[in-house]
Structures are given as C-alpha cells and as structure tokens.
Motif scaffolding. Sequence first.
Motif, mmCIF file in Angstrom:
data_model
loop_
_atom_site.group_PDB
_atom_site.id
_atom_site.type_symbol
_atom_site.label_atom_id
_atom_site.label_comp_id
_atom_site.label_asym_id
_atom_site.label_seq_id
_atom_site.Cartn_x
_atom_site.Cartn_y
_atom_site.Cartn_z
ATOM 1 N N ASP A 32 17.406 -67.717 62.147
ATOM 2 C CA ASP A 32 17.106 -67.352 60.705
ATOM 3 C C ASP A 32 18.546 -67.653 60.116
ATOM 4 O OD1 ASP A 32 14.641 -66.879 60.994
ATOM 5 O OD2 ASP A 32 14.783 -64.784 60.941
ATOM 6 N N SER A 33 19.763 -67.435 60.801
ATOM 7 C CA SER A 33 21.099 -67.496 59.902
ATOM 8 C C SER A 33 21.831 -68.759 60.409
ATOM 9 C CB SER A 33 21.773 -66.332 60.746
ATOM 10 O OG SER A 33 22.169 -66.497 61.963
ATOM 11 N N ARG A 34 21.496 -69.416 61.179
ATOM 12 C CA ARG A 34 22.384 -70.566 61.471
ATOM 13 C C ARG A 34 21.618 -72.088 61.468
ATOM 14 N NH1 ARG A 34 24.361 -67.172 65.821
ATOM 15 N NH2 ARG A 34 26.239 -66.356 64.969
ATOM 16 N N ARG A 35 20.395 -71.917 61.563
ATOM 17 C CA ARG A 35 19.528 -73.329 61.276
ATOM 18 C C ARG A 35 19.538 -73.796 59.838
ATOM 19 N NH1 ARG A 35 14.194 -73.339 59.708
ATOM 20 N NH2 ARG A 35 13.532 -71.180 58.918
ATOM 21 N N ILE A 36 19.603 -75.268 59.768
ATOM 22 C CA ILE A 36 19.735 -75.600 58.680
ATOM 23 C C ILE A 36 18.282 -75.691 57.694
ATOM 24 C CG2 ILE A 36 21.596 -77.483 59.054
ATOM 25 C CD1 ILE A 36 19.614 -79.498 59.145
ATOM 26 N N GLN A 37 18.472 -75.523 56.543
ATOM 27 C CA GLN A 37 17.287 -75.462 55.800
ATOM 28 C C GLN A 37 17.084 -76.516 54.667
ATOM 29 O OE1 GLN A 37 16.448 -71.208 54.739
ATOM 30 N NE2 GLN A 37 17.205 -70.568 56.738
ATOM 31 N N LYS A 38 16.063 -76.673 54.297
ATOM 32 C CA LYS A 38 15.827 -77.889 53.270
ATOM 33 C C LYS A 38 16.224 -77.154 51.869
ATOM 34 C CE LYS A 38 12.686 -81.390 51.217
ATOM 35 N NZ LYS A 38 11.372 -81.719 51.400
ATOM 36 N N ARG A 39 15.528 -75.962 51.874
ATOM 37 C CA ARG A 39 15.694 -75.324 50.470
ATOM 38 C C ARG A 39 17.413 -74.871 50.160
ATOM 39 N NH1 ARG A 39 15.570 -69.424 51.019
ATOM 40 N NH2 ARG A 39 15.017 -69.069 52.983
ATOM 41 N N LEU A 40 18.134 -74.914 51.080
ATOM 42 C CA LEU A 40 19.373 -74.829 50.847
ATOM 43 C C LEU A 40 20.182 -75.713 50.995
ATOM 44 C CD1 LEU A 40 19.863 -71.231 52.962
ATOM 45 C CD2 LEU A 40 19.365 -71.525 50.703
ATOM 46 N N CYS A 41 19.540 -77.049 50.517
ATOM 47 C CA CYS A 41 20.498 -78.555 50.532
ATOM 48 C C CYS A 41 20.989 -78.612 52.031
ATOM 49 C CB CYS A 41 21.570 -78.232 49.599
ATOM 50 S SG CYS A 41 21.192 -77.990 47.964
ATOM 51 N N TYR A 42 20.138 -78.389 53.102
ATOM 52 C CA TYR A 42 20.528 -78.688 54.421
ATOM 53 C C TYR A 42 21.673 -77.865 54.860
ATOM 54 C CZ TYR A 42 16.692 -82.228 53.695
ATOM 55 O OH TYR A 42 15.337 -82.449 53.256
ATOM 56 N N LEU A 43 21.923 -76.911 54.505
ATOM 57 C CA LEU A 43 22.913 -76.098 54.981
ATOM 58 C C LEU A 43 22.250 -74.912 55.534
ATOM 59 C CD1 LEU A 43 25.380 -75.910 51.819
ATOM 60 C CD2 LEU A 43 25.509 -77.287 53.893
ATOM 61 N N SER A 44 22.898 -74.154 56.561
ATOM 62 C CA SER A 44 22.350 -72.966 57.206
ATOM 63 C C SER A 44 22.607 -71.808 56.291
ATOM 64 C CB SER A 44 23.225 -72.650 58.508
ATOM 65 O OG SER A 44 24.536 -72.291 58.196
#
Length: 73
Positions: A32-44
């Motif tokens: 939940d804290s370190r994987r990249i997320q599309k909704r966060l502009c591909y940042l963790s």
Amino acid sequence: MLIKAECVRGRVFATWAEAKLGLFEYIDGFYDSRRIQKRLCYLSPIEFEEKHYAEHATTEPLNLKPRQPALTS
C-alpha cells in the motif's frame, strides 16, 4: 491473487495466524505504501507525499511563532 503469491512465495507459516500477520505486514508495509499508482502520476504514495510537502515547503513558509495569550481586563 498476485499480492498473496508475492507475499507467501517461498515462505512456510506454522499457523494461520502467522500467515495472516505475514500478509498484513506485506500489505501495510510494502504494497500500500511503496507500489506505484496510476492515480498518483505513477508515483508511490510515499514519493507522492514527499513531492507534495517539498513543493509546499518552498511556497508556504511556516508560522512558528507561539500564539500570544489574550489579555483580559
């Protein structure tokens, strides 16, 4: 489920409770804290928060003066 396979691959748990704790630690500590997320502009989430606070630290100075007590008559 991919996340479960990533967490338990190569591990042997003695009890269900130990397996649940291992999965919780993986999800809460890494997934939940370190994987990249599309909704966060591909940042963790951690990288997103660091970027957010770094940007706001330079634009919004903090007011660190202590509050003065109100004078009563």
